[in-house]
Design an enzyme around this catalytic site. Sequence first.
Site, short mmCIF file in Angstrom:
data_model
loop_
_atom_site.label_atom_id
_atom_site.label_comp_id
_atom_site.label_asym_id
_atom_site.label_seq_id
_atom_site.Cartn_x
_atom_site.Cartn_y
_atom_site.Cartn_z
N HIS A 1 29.64 6.47 -12.88
CA HIS A 1 28.48 5.81 -12.25
C HIS A 1 27.43 6.85 -11.82
CE1 HIS A 1 31.19 2.27 -11.85
NE2 HIS A 1 32.08 3.19 -11.54
N SER B 1 2.71 21.25 -18.63
CA SER B 1 1.92 20.06 -18.36
C SER B 1 0.45 20.44 -18.47
CB SER B 1 2.22 19.57 -16.94
OG SER B 1 1.13 18.84 -16.42
N LYS C 1 4.74 23.10 -14.04
CA LYS C 1 5.80 22.36 -14.71
C LYS C 1 6.30 22.97 -16.00
CE LYS C 1 6.62 18.29 -14.20
NZ LYS C 1 6.68 16.92 -14.66
N GLU D 1 14.16 15.31 -24.28
CA GLU D 1 13.68 13.93 -24.16
C GLU D 1 13.46 13.32 -25.54
OE1 GLU D 1 10.59 13.59 -20.79
OE2 GLU D 1 10.68 15.71 -21.26
#
Length: 466
Positions: free
Chosen positions: A159, A280, A286, A293
């Site tokens: 979980h 970014s 960043k 991804e």
Amino acid sequence: MSKEKGARSRRFEGGLAPDAEDVNASIGFDYRLLPHDVAGSIAHAKMLARQGIIPDDDAKSIESGLREVEGLLADGKLEWDPALEDVHMNVEAHLSNRIGDAGRRLHTGRSRNDQVATDLRLYARAGAARLIELVDKLRAALVTLAEQHVDDFLPGYTHLQRAQPVRLAHHLLAYNEMLWRDRGRLADARKRCGESPLGSGALAATTFKLDRESVAAELGFTGVTHNSLDAVGDRDFAVELIAAIALCQVHLSRLGEEIVLWLSQEFRFATLGQSYCSGSSIMPQKVNPDLAELIRGKAGRTIGSWVTLMTVLKGLPMAYNKDLQESQEPLFDAVETLDGSLRVAIGMIENLEFDGAVTRAAVDSGYLVATEVADYLVSKGLPFRSAHDVAGALVRSAIERGVELGELSLADFQSESELFTEEIFEWLDVARAVDRRDIVGGPAKTRILGEIRRIKEDLSSMRDLP
Ligand code: ARG
């Protein structure tokens, strides 16, 4: 010599309407079949000569002509003509423009229907072989990384809540299992592309006495198809390969997700070389895990390819239907997507650096050894359910005091059960807790070392592809 007009003989008055030509042409994607189309044509021509159907000299000029056309097309020195629809007509037209009548004999006893069915199977066979190789490379990269982290610990989760400690190597090797099954599925799908459809003609085979078996053997097939109607209309092999690909990509998406988590500032378990991250455009601080991804996100398109193909095939009457041209892009896209994703996954695994201190700190907080407390009491004779209850009470009181289980005193333990002695503190040691799980499939150090040996042996044993 008239310039070859492709499939439109004098039966037709003119060309397709321009809009129709755009939709009809497959050359924009089926150019990928070029090497397979050429190989299939050469094998076919040689067999026609062996069978006395075309002259030997014609077969020879077909072979050298095709090699030349293949090279020129691949190098962009010859143009693909959309008016000629597809790779098959383009190659044949260029061939006939160069070698004349010999080129016009190539299509004897053959149809584009068994030709494209052959090319696609060859593409799928080659694609599956390449993917299997990449899957094994990724497995090897995972084993190498696992070897470096046999002595590092990681919270095991359920979980996405910290559950029980494991060795980091155990976690990494879980992916080997998924990939091992993927390998089997890819090999199985490859087997299913093993029969050569050449000789099936448009749908009803051919009157020419072709030697189908020798062509099949020359092309690396394991046999020939047994029903001409099915052979030209069948794309099951593509369905199966895409299904295997989609599941493998789903596994990569899970790996991608975990890499995203591990690199996050919330976890900080690992860092990744900047070659797999980007910045970014607005927030200078960043470093985003774009590639992790993307391998996660690309699962969507491989699943989509499978759905597309199944939907194209559904309800098709026998035998060949032009709908089948729509089976190509899903196949190409799935193969190419997984190919790229596996390469990226290998690179990321090779560049991933875990911070053992951070993962260890994560293991040390959050009561991950609570199960050990229960197991200890069971070892002293308490039934497991009662032991679980006592351990729960101890966790609760530790939480209330803001300490870990190891920071409770013996008196604290004894206030919940008289069965506790000083020994309990040894049981709370993470390495001991993990190594007590000394069972096949468990995270104990000896088991991990055994797994690393087993997987390495498997990777180094040469296996013939089906
Ligand atoms: N480009 C076609 C395909 O991919 C080749 C077969 C065309 N056959 C035909 N009868 N029009 O399916």
